[in-house]
Motif scaffolding. Structure first.
Motif: not given
Length: 266
Positions: A102-112
């Motif tokens: 299924g859909p897999l999301r990856v988010a980038r935080e401010a820390s990297g």
């Protein structure tokens, strides 16, 4: 000729975490060719992704071990997102990969740090243990549970570290892999190791997909939804974990590029 990246996932310095191959594609490749590339790379997984038509932040993603295509892989998903953010000029703060799971999301935080939004796969207790399990892992666990993988639970980190599994016997079990786990210490909630010789990966250095089962197990056992985890393979890796509502888990970690180049396919 294909662009190719070698990324150490769940690590902040080279030679740690789990190495993954990443091939960004403009158009899909035949599955047989992707399998050949993964076998040649001889890493736990090689990820291949291609843009979805009409979108700028969605991609189709597939993963291959040296021997088979796999249905879910955390570290190579983290590595693919790292390549997009660090090397391919992706300007957003979240990318969506469409996969067999299924859909897999990856988010980038401010820390990297990158955070994977993955399915939760709670393991279920087995009243009858698979035949040959104790001989395969070389020890008798406290508990045995199963989802996609077997989950074997021990009292201590030392017991998990001391395991000397028989890979041929593990490969004969009817599961993708075997996760060995125990409580952690010094701010680490739980530790694990992961063995998957059945799919060409004797011991995986850091296994994001295993945490789809580890997180719901330890969240219930410890009575908390945010956890710190460490995979205690020889390379080792750290994971920031969260159990979310709606049957999902968050798995966070860093990644670093070890090498970049081109594959010359003739």
């Amino acid at each position: 000729m294909l662009r190719y990246f070698h990324v150490d996932a769940f690590a902040q310095t080279p030679f740690a975490g789990n190495p993954a191959g990443v091939c960004p594609l403009e158009t899909p490749l035949p599955a047989a060719l992707m399998q050949q590339i993964a076998a040649e790379n001889s890493l736990a997984e090689t990820a291949f992704f291609v843009p979805r038509a009409g979108t700028s932040a969605e991609f189709d993603l597939r993963w291959f071990t040296p021997t088979v295509e796999i249905d879910l892989c955390g570290h190579a998903t983290l590595a693919a997102a790292h390549v997009l953010f660090q090397h391919l000029g992706f300007a957003g703060e979240q990318v969506t990969f469409h996969s067999q799971s299924g859909p897999l999301r990856v988010a980038r935080e401010a820390s990297g740090r990158l955070v994977l939004d993955f399915p939760s796969r709670p393991p279920q207790e087995l009243t009858v243990h698979p035949t040959g399990l104790t001989d395969a892992i070389g020890a008798t666990p406290l508990r045995v549970l199963a989802a996609r993988d077997l989950l074997v639970v021990f009292n201590s980190e030392a017991e998990v570290l001391a395991l000397n599994p028989n890979f041929a016997r593990i490969a004969a079990l009817e599961y993708v892999g075997v996760i060995a786990t125990a409580p952690g210490s010094n701010g680490i909630d739980f530790v694990s190791r992961f063995f998957a010789p059945r799919v060409g990966v004797p011991e995986d250095p850091v296994t994001g997909s295993a945490h789809s089962s580890l997180i719901p197990f330890w969240a219930e056992k410890l009575g908390k939804t945010e956890l710190r985890a460490r995979q205690i393979s020889p390379r080792g890796g750290d994971l920031w974990c969260r159990l979310r509502d709606g049957g999902r888990v968050d798995i966070g970690g860093y990644a670093v590029t070890y090498a970049a180049g081109e594959l010359l396919l003739g």
